[in-house]
Design a protein around this motif. Structure first.
Motif, PDB file in Angstrom:
ATOM      1  N   HIS A  18      13.928 -20.687 -23.845  1.00 10.84           N
ATOM      2  CA  HIS A  18      14.305 -21.163 -22.662  1.00 10.84           C
ATOM      3  C   HIS A  18      12.813 -21.121 -21.765  1.00 10.84           C
ATOM      4  CE1 HIS A  18      16.539 -23.206 -20.076  1.00 10.84           C
ATOM      5  NE2 HIS A  18      16.849 -22.506 -19.015  1.00 10.84           N
ATOM      6  N   ALA A  19      12.355 -20.161 -21.765  1.00  8.09           N
ATOM      7  CA  ALA A  19      11.551 -18.803 -21.393  1.00  8.09           C
ATOM      8  C   ALA A  19      10.281 -19.984 -21.432  1.00  8.09           C
ATOM      9  CB  ALA A  19      11.205 -17.660 -21.352  1.00  8.09           C
ATOM     10  N   ALA A  20      10.353 -20.326 -22.524  1.00  7.71           N
ATOM     11  CA  ALA A  20       9.020 -21.231 -23.878  1.00  7.71           C
ATOM     12  C   ALA A  20       8.957 -22.212 -22.595  1.00  7.71           C
ATOM     13  CB  ALA A  20       8.663 -21.313 -25.015  1.00  7.71           C
ATOM     14  N   SER A  21      10.295 -22.859 -22.890  1.00  3.11           N
ATOM     15  CA  SER A  21      10.541 -24.443 -22.163  1.00  3.11           C
ATOM     16  C   SER A  21       8.883 -24.303 -20.603  1.00  3.11           C
ATOM     17  CB  SER A  21      11.384 -25.167 -22.776  1.00  3.11           C
ATOM     18  OG  SER A  21      12.028 -24.749 -21.124  1.00  3.11           O
ATOM     19  N   PHE A  22       8.927 -23.749 -19.442  1.00  6.94           N
ATOM     20  CA  PHE A  22       8.860 -23.720 -19.124  1.00  6.94           C
ATOM     21  C   PHE A  22       6.554 -23.495 -18.359  1.00  6.94           C
ATOM     22  CE2 PHE A  22      13.466 -22.844 -17.868  1.00  6.94           C
ATOM     23  CZ  PHE A  22      13.723 -24.600 -17.189  1.00  6.94           C
ATOM     24  N   LEU A  23       7.037 -23.159 -19.568  1.00 12.21           N
ATOM     25  CA  LEU A  23       5.502 -22.446 -19.599  1.00 12.21           C
ATOM     26  C   LEU A  23       4.401 -23.338 -19.387  1.00 12.21           C
ATOM     27  CD1 LEU A  23       5.214 -19.044 -19.612  1.00 12.21           C
ATOM     28  CD2 LEU A  23       3.933 -19.857 -22.162  1.00 12.21           C
ATOM     29  N   ASP A  24       4.243 -23.793 -17.515  1.00 10.02           N
ATOM     30  CA  ASP A  24       2.610 -24.202 -17.904  1.00 10.02           C
ATOM     31  C   ASP A  24       1.398 -24.115 -18.456  1.00 10.02           C
ATOM     32  OD1 ASP A  24       1.702 -26.369 -16.128  1.00 10.02           O
ATOM     33  OD2 ASP A  24       1.683 -25.622 -15.060  1.00 10.02           O
ATOM     34  N   LYS A  25      -0.014 -24.838 -18.425  1.00  6.68           N
ATOM     35  CA  LYS A  25      -0.750 -24.918 -18.734  1.00  6.68           C
ATOM     36  C   LYS A  25      -1.607 -23.620 -18.531  1.00  6.68           C
ATOM     37  CE  LYS A  25      -5.135 -26.810 -19.347  1.00  6.68           C
ATOM     38  NZ  LYS A  25      -6.498 -28.450 -19.140  1.00  6.68           N
ATOM     39  N   ASP A  26      -1.879 -22.770 -19.462  1.00  5.13           N
ATOM     40  CA  ASP A  26      -2.836 -21.629 -18.228  1.00  5.13           C
ATOM     41  C   ASP A  26      -2.103 -20.563 -18.377  1.00  5.13           C
ATOM     42  OD1 ASP A  26      -5.095 -22.469 -19.402  1.00  5.13           O
ATOM     43  OD2 ASP A  26      -5.777 -23.496 -17.502  1.00  5.13           O
ATOM     44  N   ALA A  27      -0.660 -21.403 -18.422  1.00  8.40           N
ATOM     45  CA  ALA A  27       0.666 -19.928 -17.562  1.00  8.40           C
ATOM     46  C   ALA A  27       0.729 -18.415 -18.380  1.00  8.40           C
ATOM     47  CB  ALA A  27       1.425 -20.885 -17.362  1.00  8.40           C
ATOM     48  N   ILE A  28       1.195 -17.654 -17.742  1.00 13.15           N
ATOM     49  CA  ILE A  28       1.281 -16.177 -18.380  1.00 13.15           C
ATOM     50  C   ILE A  28       2.676 -15.147 -18.636  1.00 13.15           C
ATOM     51  CG2 ILE A  28       0.848 -13.721 -18.093  1.00 13.15           C
ATOM     52  CD1 ILE A  28      -1.463 -15.209 -19.283  1.00 13.15           C
ATOM     53  N   ILE A  29       3.366 -15.781 -19.526  1.00 18.42           N
ATOM     54  CA  ILE A  29       4.373 -14.812 -19.885  1.00 18.42           C
ATOM     55  C   ILE A  29       4.021 -13.076 -20.490  1.00 18.42           C
ATOM     56  CG2 ILE A  29       4.836 -15.807 -22.207  1.00 18.42           C
ATOM     57  CD1 ILE A  29       7.179 -15.356 -22.154  1.00 18.42           C
ATOM     58  N   SER A  30       4.980 -11.888 -19.308  1.00 15.70           N
ATOM     59  CA  SER A  30       4.975 -11.371 -19.431  1.00 15.70           C
ATOM     60  C   SER A  30       6.516  -9.928 -20.404  1.00 15.70           C
ATOM     61  CB  SER A  30       4.453 -10.667 -18.505  1.00 15.70           C
ATOM     62  OG  SER A  30       4.248  -9.217 -18.290  1.00 15.70           O
TER      63      SER A  30
END
Length: 751
Positions: free
Chosen positions: A201-213
């Motif tokens: 679900h988090a991946a579905s919100f990830l924008d281009k060049d975005a960071i997940i931590s």
């Protein structure tokens, strides 16, 4: 930090798990009891200990509803949550700073903090990256109503108008934005039962060049890395000793906190790894935790696509920028690794997701790396780049390959008025390339004064803060792990600094102690301040030379094979090429230098060895103001022309497009080969294949006429000695070698 894993394994190898649980529990309860008697936060601590250490053993199993389970756990401690978690939840602020450092977009951000609890993360972020100024919206997602109430009060107190508290499941929450620039899990992923759904679900919100931590507890082992090592971003401290893995996993499961490796494994499968850290909470019994930064594994970023499109030809890594597209070239190791990952549905190797393209993919578990024991040999480069440029007349028409060493020469070539179009550094020791990466990152991100402190003086304040907030985006994950473990000690302003590190530090220390024991330290300083060659010669002859070239000291140190290799980096094969007395060779090296150049202003090599640092008017090009200005410019920086290969020269040559190099600078490398072996011949043949017609090899040797020159001539090269040491004369500012050669590939020659 790199040795913690081994220390833990030894410490716990003979202790049974039940015994360890009993002892640890007793110590913890005793600590809590004493704290409750004497600490002002006694009530908070008692609530925390009741909820975390006692209640789980007395309560019945949960009803199966996650929100109800969370409320049972947090309701009684929500108001004291923050005051009791600082010591337990290590690394939260560090993880936030690391994530912000990697964001390309710095304004009007959207941030989703999943499992954000009381909003403490938002307050931490606000302290160094103001929420109201930099974020369009911040969404705190948490399933506990009690914690969300605390977060709402915190928002009111701080007057955050752009922060939205959403009490919802991490697997199906909704927000008013289609995508986010930053998504964080801060000690929450280990408490989410359906973690795979939450991550998806988090991946579905990830924008281009975005960071997940993610920062969380975790108990990885070497077994969990099998088959996907190149995606992980480095293995430093990743393997947790058996006793710690099992003890902390069992302990935390009592609170429904799950330390099993599957959560982190799924993150590393779902996303491309940008940075990865494996750490311990030392204060509370070495609780293992990690910090991880990732991006979409199918990210359409310019850097990633640039790398993938270039893999088949290794351009722009191993060939000139104008390579003929019709050429048939070998596949690179990077291409092979990427293809294997693609076939398995895995992310590309971690090094592909880094911001900079300097570091070329390498296999971290190559057994050849073990000989270096995770340390570099040289903290600075001995060869004189001024002579290289003069002899070779380097220009933008050249594609240069050189041994990396400490990277100083590569950066000097980049500082030339018309620098080579591509500069390749090759070194089998990963740590030499880690050091060079750090220099490149510093030039890219730090001020000139900060660069001077780090590499001019070898010391700087708050190295770790600089590493995380400024340098990290420009380092590969492997180099970042290395410098987080070693950098604070290396650059400590109260220590000896960068130039007292590396294997060669022992030689410098011994000389320093020798001068100290003989009361000559002031004389050395006087030598390094001499204003004329005549004054320099006088000080040398009368005060320094008699001590340094004492025959007893010469035999004890310079004539000792162990000293030669461990301290000076001189292998046996090279020592045998010197001929005659090694002490005489060293005298013939140093004595003529005194008459060639002033150590104080024009010989930064010996100034550094004697003083432990450089001078601003006597330093490598990249540390100078002029060099910094040239290299640090934001557009068309010569730094973009540098590539670092962690491999043997032969392996690199084998994967080169034929006839693509114009210059190979191999230092004294060939002196190391056994004259009776075939390694030298194989390398000469590889050089011949890789060089253009009339391409040149620059090499130095401890011999006036090295044995392998004839091998070059037999394999299509014309060889010329461009510098030969004669008694009393220095061939360059260092004069370390007996000869310098240029071997030119004969046009049209066939082997």
């Amino acid at each position: 930090m790199a040795s913690i894993d081994a220390r833990m394994a030894n410490m716990f190898s003979d202790i049974s798990l039940p015994y360890f649980l009993t002892i640890s529990g007793s110590i913890l309860i005793s600590f809590v009891f004493v704290s409750c008697l004497f600490n002002d936060k006694a009530r908070s601590i008692s609530k925390f200990c009741w909820a975390c250490f006692l209640k789980p053993f007395l309560s019945k199993d949960g009803c199966g509803d996650q929100q109800n389970n969370l409320e049972m756990f947090y309701k009684t401690q929500a108001n004291v949550y923050d005051s009791t978690r600082e010591i337990l939840l290590n690394g939260r602020e560090r993880a936030l700073k690391l994530a912000i450092a990697h964001l390309k977009k710095k304004k009007d951000l959207v941030w989703i903090d999943i499992g954000g609890g009381t909003g403490s993360n938002i307050e931490k972020m606000d302290s160094f990256f103001p929420i109201s100024e930099n974020f369009t919206a911040v969404y705190l997602i948490d399933l506990s109503p009690s914690l969300c109430e605390v977060a709402k009060k915190r928002c009111q107190t701080n007057n955050w108008k752009n922060v939205h508290i959403i009490c919802s499941d991490a697997s199906d929450f909704k927000i008013n934005h289609a995508c986010a620039d930053l998504i964080t899990f801060s000690y929450s992923l280990s408490m989410i039962p359906t973690y795979y759904s939450a991550i998806d679900h988090a991946a579905s919100f990830l924008d281009k060049d975005a960071i997940i931590s993610c920062v969380d507890f975790g108990v990885q082992s070497s077994d969990t890395s099998i088959g996907r090592i190149n995606t992980l971003g480095g293995l430093v401290n990743r393997h947790i000793p058996w006793i710690l893995r099992n003890f902390w996993k069992i302990w935390f499961e009592c609170d429904r906190v799950f330390l099993d490796p599957s959560r982190r494994d799924y993150l590393e499968y779902k996303f491309g790894t940008v940075k990865s850290l494996n750490l311990y909470n030392v204060t509370l019994g070495f609780i293992p935790y990690y910090i991880w930064i990732g991006v979409s594994q199918t990210e359409e970023s310019e850097n990633l696509m640039h790398r993938i499109n270039a893999l088949a030809t290794e351009s722009p890594y191993l060939a000139p920028v104008d390579q003929n597209k019709n050429d048939i070239v070998p596949k690179s190791k990077a291409f092979e690794a990427a293809l294997k990952n693609f076939e398995k549905g895995l992310p590309y190797p971690s090094i592909f997701y880094q911001q900079e393209v300097w570091r070329i993919f390498f296999d971290e578990i190559n057994p050849q790396y073990e000989q270096f024991k995770n340390q570099y040999i040289y903290a600075f480069t001995w060869e004189d780049p001024r002579e290289d440029a003069r002899i070779l007349n380097l220009s933008s028409e050249d594609t240069v390959l050189a041994i990396t060493s400490a990277g100083d020469n590569l950066l000097s070539y980049a500082c030339l008025p018309d620098p080579p179009r591509r500069i390749h550094g090759v070194d089998l020791n990963p740590c030499q390339n880690h050091l060079t990466e750090l220099k490149l990152a510093a030039l890219r991100s730090l001020t000139q004064e900060e660069v001077w402190k780090m590499f001019g003086m070898g010391k700087i304040e708050n190295f770790e803060e600089l590493l995380i907030t400024k340098l990290s985006p420009h380092l590969s994950s492997n180099a970042f792990q290395f410098w987080l473990a070693k950098g604070q000690k290396t650059f400590n302003i109260y220590g000896n600094g960068l130039y007292d590190t590396g294997s060669t530090r022992w030689a410098l220390r011994l000389v320093k102690y020798l001068f100290k024991l003989t009361g000559s330290s002031d004389d050395v300083e006087e030598l390094c301040q001499a204003k004329t060659l005549k004054e320099q010669r006088s000080i040398w002859d009368q005060k320094i030379k008699p001590i340094l070239f004492n025959r007893f000291i010469g035999r004890l140190l310079v004539g000792n094979p162990i000293f030669l290799w461990k301290a000076l980096g001189v292998p046996v094969n090279q020592a045998s090429m010197i001929g005659g007395s090694i002490l005489s060779y060293i005298i013939g090296t140093l004595d003529p230098v005194i008459d060639r150049s002033l150590i104080s202003t024009d010989n930064y090599f010996y100034y550094l060895t004697l003083m432990g640092h450089y001078r601003k008017d006597n330093c490598p090009d990249y540390v100078s103001k002029k060099g910094y200005k040239l290299l640090s410019k934001s557009e068309n920086s010569p730094l973009d022309r540098i590539r670092l290969h962690t491999d043997t020269l032969n392996d690199v040559f084998a994967r080169l497009s034929k006839k693509r190099l114009t210059v190979a600078i191999i230092m004294d490398h060939m002196d190391w080969f056994d004259p009776k072996g075939v390694d030298a011949i194989n390398e000469i043949k590889s050089l011949h294949n890789s060089l253009t017609d009339n391409g040149r090899v620059l090499l130095r040797s401890a011999s006036v006429f090295p044995w392998y020159i004839k091998k070059f001539e037999q394999n299509g090269f014309k060889c010329e000695a461009v510098g030969v040491r004669t008694p009393g004369k220095a061939i360059d500012r260092i004069n370390m070698y007996a000869s310098t050669w240029v071997c030119t590939k004969i046009s049209g020659h066939r082997k």
